[in-house]
Design a protein around this motif. Structure first.
Motif, PDB file in Angstrom:
ATOM      1  N   GLN A   1      -7.576   5.775  -9.892  1.00  0.00           N
ATOM      2  CA  GLN A   1      -7.146   6.809  -8.954  1.00  0.00           C
ATOM      3  C   GLN A   1      -6.598   8.023  -9.699  1.00  0.00           C
TER       4      GLN A   1
ATOM      5  N   SER B   1       0.815  -1.225   0.000  1.00  0.00           N
ATOM      6  CA  SER B   1       0.000   0.000   0.000  1.00  0.00           C
ATOM      7  C   SER B   1       0.844   1.268   0.000  1.00  0.00           C
TER       8      SER B   1
ATOM      9  N   GLU C   1       8.137   5.157  -8.075  1.00  0.00           N
ATOM     10  CA  GLU C   1       7.554   6.506  -8.031  1.00  0.00           C
ATOM     11  C   GLU C   1       7.799   7.268  -9.326  1.00  0.00           C
TER      12      GLU C   1
ATOM     13  N   SER D   1       1.069   3.348  -3.338  1.00  0.00           N
ATOM     14  CA  SER D   1      -0.133   3.865  -3.979  1.00  0.00           C
ATOM     15  C   SER D   1      -0.474   5.235  -3.402  1.00  0.00           C
ATOM     16  N   TYR D   2      -0.190   6.315  -4.147  1.00  0.00           N
ATOM     17  CA  TYR D   2      -0.448   7.678  -3.657  1.00  0.00           C
ATOM     18  C   TYR D   2      -0.299   8.684  -4.790  1.00  0.00           C
TER      19      TYR D   2
ATOM     20  N   LEU E   1       2.237   1.958  -7.741  1.00  0.00           N
ATOM     21  CA  LEU E   1       1.061   1.090  -7.717  1.00  0.00           C
ATOM     22  C   LEU E   1      -0.251   1.871  -7.706  1.00  0.00           C
ATOM     23  N   THR E   2      -0.195   3.151  -8.033  1.00  0.00           N
ATOM     24  CA  THR E   2      -1.421   3.944  -8.161  1.00  0.00           C
ATOM     25  C   THR E   2      -2.197   3.435  -9.368  1.00  0.00           C
ATOM     26  N   THR E   3      -3.481   3.180  -9.187  1.00  0.00           N
ATOM     27  CA  THR E   3      -4.281   2.600 -10.261  1.00  0.00           C
ATOM     28  C   THR E   3      -4.732   3.661 -11.258  1.00  0.00           C
TER      29      THR E   3
ATOM     30  N   THR F   1      -2.150  -0.521 -13.051  1.00  0.00           N
ATOM     31  CA  THR F   1      -1.355   0.491 -12.348  1.00  0.00           C
ATOM     32  C   THR F   1      -0.436   1.223 -13.319  1.00  0.00           C
TER      33      THR F   1
END
Length: 288
Positions: free
Chosen positions: A81, A59, A170, A62-63, A76-78, A112
């Motif tokens: 999102q 987690s 990132e 994911s940001y 891992l941000t989808t 992602t």
């Protein structure tokens, strides 16, 4: 129904654990993020990893957040999102726009940004966007973190500057300065939604109304995602009339190796790359 070859499954709970597993299993391992590229390839046995390292539940990767003069996005941000991010709509609307054109809703819910960029499919949408936005790509391996400019990241079809034991963690996007507009346009394969030819355009206009900076990326048509340098050079310093833009985009794929398949010949893809580039540049100008 096609089924994958047998493999061992390793759910990683941290980046360090995932890197250790990559070191342990080497070429026999593959990383699994969203899975929308790897799983179909495994089902067709085009890819047969003996070890599957699942990083999808880390987690901390994911940001979307603001850090001074950058917007940073976890690997891992989808897609969904990104598509729904008010912060990106404000600073980098090109990303939500392009993401809305990826696959279908199910793909956008699971896929992602890091998985897409690391996979480096020349027909994918986001590699071109990341390239046009001049992103800095942060990767992590056994020796720690390093930053790779997007211009140096895409090497060839399905090949990047990532080392075998590194993970993309990132994206760092420098905020635009001046009067800037952006747009993404593509000719999509109706079945897969992949780009037969696509263009991400970022245009900055100076005080005299001329183009002071241009970043143009082509995807889908060429064997790797590229910056269309000849187009950029033909735009910068000019008042961007339709005639100037039409002449510039005629050089969109100069000197590049083209994808040739059942969806289009070399000549067709070169022409379509110029068409989508003109559309993207015109729309980017309208949005300044």
């Amino acid at each position: 129904m096609s089924v994958p070859a047998a493999f061992d499954y390793h759910p990683a709970t941290s980046v360090d654990e995932a890197i250790a597993l990559l070191q342990q299993y080497g070429d026999e391992a593959k990383l699994l993020a969203g899975g929308h590229s790897l799983i179909p390839a495994m089902k067709l046995r085009l890819s047969q990893p003996e070890h599957l390292i699942d990083i999808g539940k880390i987690s901390s990767l994911s940001y979307i957040r603001e850090e001074q003069d950058h917007i940073v996005i976890g690997g891992l941000t989808t897609y969904v999102q990104i598509e729904q991010s008010d912060l990106l709509r404000k600073h980098f609307p090109l990303l939500p726009e392009a993401t809305s054109m990826v696959g279908d809703q199910q793909v956008r819910n699971r896929g992602t940004i890091g998985g897409s960029i690391a996979h480096s499919d020349p027909a994918a949408d986001l590699p071109g966007v990341v390239l046009a936005l001049k992103a800095e790509i942060v990767v992590q391996g056994p020796q720690g973190k390093r930053t790779i400019p997007a211009d140096d990241f895409f090497v060839d079809t399905f090949t990047t500057a990532l080392a075998p034991d590194e993970i993309l963690i990132e994206f760092r996007l420098p905020k635009a300065t001046g009067s800037t507009g952006s747009a993404y346009d593509k000719l999509a394969n109706k079945a897969s939604h992949y780009a037969i030819a696509g263009c991400a355009a970022v245009i900055t206009r100076g005080q005299d109304g001329s183009c002071s900076a241009a970043s143009i990326a082509i995807t889908g048509a060429t064997v790797r995602t590229i910056r269309a340098r000849a187009v950029e050079n033909a735009l910068v310093g000019k008042q961007l009339s339709e005639t100037v833009i039409a002449e510039a985009v005629s050089h969109a794929t100069d000197g590049e190796d083209m994808i040739v398949d059942i969806h289009g010949s070399e000549e067709y893809r070169r022409k379509m790359a110029a068409v989508v580039a003109r559309r993207a540049i015109m729309r980017a100008l309208e949005r300044i």
